[in-house]
Motif scaffolding. Structure first.
Motif, PDB file in Angstrom:
ATOM      1  N   ARG A  45       0.829  -1.201   0.000  1.00  0.00           N
ATOM      2  CA  ARG A  45       0.000   0.000   0.000  1.00  0.00           C
ATOM      3  C   ARG A  45       0.864   1.252   0.000  1.00  0.00           C
ATOM      4  N   ILE A  46       1.978   1.212   0.730  1.00  0.00           N
ATOM      5  CA  ILE A  46       2.898   2.340   0.734  1.00  0.00           C
ATOM      6  C   ILE A  46       3.436   2.579  -0.672  1.00  0.00           C
ATOM      7  N   ALA A  47       3.821   1.487  -1.354  1.00  0.00           N
ATOM      8  CA  ALA A  47       4.325   1.613  -2.720  1.00  0.00           C
ATOM      9  C   ALA A  47       3.257   2.187  -3.639  1.00  0.00           C
ATOM     10  N   MET A  48       1.994   1.811  -3.421  1.00  0.00           N
ATOM     11  CA  MET A  48       0.905   2.355  -4.223  1.00  0.00           C
ATOM     12  C   MET A  48       0.733   3.848  -3.978  1.00  0.00           C
ATOM     13  N   LEU A  49       0.781   4.253  -2.708  1.00  0.00           N
ATOM     14  CA  LEU A  49       0.643   5.674  -2.386  1.00  0.00           C
ATOM     15  C   LEU A  49       1.765   6.493  -3.018  1.00  0.00           C
ATOM     16  N   ALA A  50       2.983   5.939  -3.031  1.00  0.00           N
ATOM     17  CA  ALA A  50       4.144   6.666  -3.541  1.00  0.00           C
ATOM     18  C   ALA A  50       4.234   6.665  -5.058  1.00  0.00           C
ATOM     19  N   ASP A  51       3.468   5.790  -5.705  1.00  0.00           N
ATOM     20  CA  ASP A  51       3.517   5.699  -7.162  1.00  0.00           C
ATOM     21  C   ASP A  51       3.079   7.021  -7.799  1.00  0.00           C
TER      22      ASP A  51
END
Length: 313
Positions: A45-51
């Motif tokens: 989810r963190i990676a998704m937010l940072a995308d």
């Protein structure tokens, strides 16, 4: 709103989580206030937010949580009981990071603006990080952080502090020597001979460091102004590839490591104060003798909050 006969209004009950977007000299973050440690942000989810295409877009995600609600925070509290707040920092790929110098400034500015702390100009606040407690002073136009002492990651391998590794990067025709420095997180600093070499680098691809520090490394490439020191202040230009992120517009701990390495290489011609130019702005780095008898690094620069929003689901 009009409804078809027999239809009823649908109320969206999806839970939301407020967030803020901020940056420090272009190093940008998603910030989430979670005082009681109830938010569970999985790496995916963190990676998704940072995308930057399908998310909010950021170099990292910062959760503001009271230190007492995290094992790492409780460790900090044992040594620094005043560190009420902990900066739970994750890289853009979701991996845990020890520390982020730009992130600390933005984190404290976030606490101030959201009225989670009272910090008048000239006052200092102690916060917890995975690199220990850090003291942050609010200035008129930014924040200054006592980053603590710096050190060579492998003094023996450094051979009198000249270099400890060879670094290859896209845009360089050959491998260059690098010096690995710890600022609570690992950095390998590579000197270049001209600004043109710095500009020719392609840093979306991770540079190859041989040997690489045990937990990976951030890689900073630096080129010096001529003269290197003017008016007692050293001046360098820097670009950086951060672990788990790629190239960023700035890196606070990287600027500290770059200044430390340049100071080592400069020897008697070095300085205790440095200006480090990064694509996102300018950071000030000072070396001071602290009350504990060790040489500490103080990082200063601006912090900005850009907008607020809500995460759904």
């Amino acid at each position: 709103m009009s409804l078809l006969p027999g239809a009823s209004a649908v109320v969206d009950t999806t839970p939301t989580l407020p967030f803020t977007k901020g940056h420090g000299t272009g190093n940008d973050f998603v910030l989430i206030a979670d005082p009681d440690g109830n938010a569970h942000l999985e790496p995916s989810r963190i990676a998704m937010l940072a995308d930057r295409h399908q998310g909010i877009g950021a170099d990292g995600v910062i959760r503001a949580v009271r230190s007492a609600h995290l094992p790492e925070g409780r460790e900090v509290l044992a040594a620094a009981p005043e560190a009420e707040w902990f900066m739970d920092y994750r890289n853009g790929d979701g991996s845990v990071a020890e520390m982020c110098g730009n992130g600390v400034r933005v984190f404290v500015h976030f606490l101030v603006e959201k009225e989670l702390v009272d910090l008048p100009v000239g006052s200092a606040l102690t916060i917890g990080t995975r690199a220990g407690a850090k003291s942050v002073t609010r200035m008129e136009h930014g924040y200054a952080i006592d980053m603590g002492p710096w050190s060579l990651i492998d003094p023996e391998l450094a051979e009198d502090a000249a270099a400890d590794s060879m670094v290859r990067a896209t845009g360089l025709t050959d491998a260059r020597p690098g010096l690995s420095i710890s600022m609570g997180n690992p950095h390998t600093v590579v000197p270049l001979g001209a600004f043109a070499e710095l500009e020719a680098l392609e840093l979306h691809t991770a540079p190859e460091v041989d040997p690489e520090p045990p937990h990976g490394t951030n890689v900073e490439f630096v080129a010096a102004h001529e003269p290197l020191v003017k008016g007692g202040v050293g001046r360098v230009r820097m670009r950086v590839h951060e672990r788990g992120v790629g190239e960023t517009q700035s890196c606070g701990t990287g600027a500290c490591a770059a200044a430390a390495a340049m100071r080592v290489w400069a020897g008697p011609e070095g300085a205790d104060s440095w200006l480090v130019e990064v694509p996102g702005g300018v950071l000030a780095v000072d070396f001071v003798l602290a009350s504990d008898g060790e040489e500490h690094v103080v990082l200063a620069g601006a912090a900005e909050l850009v907008f607020d929003g809500e995460l759904r689901g």
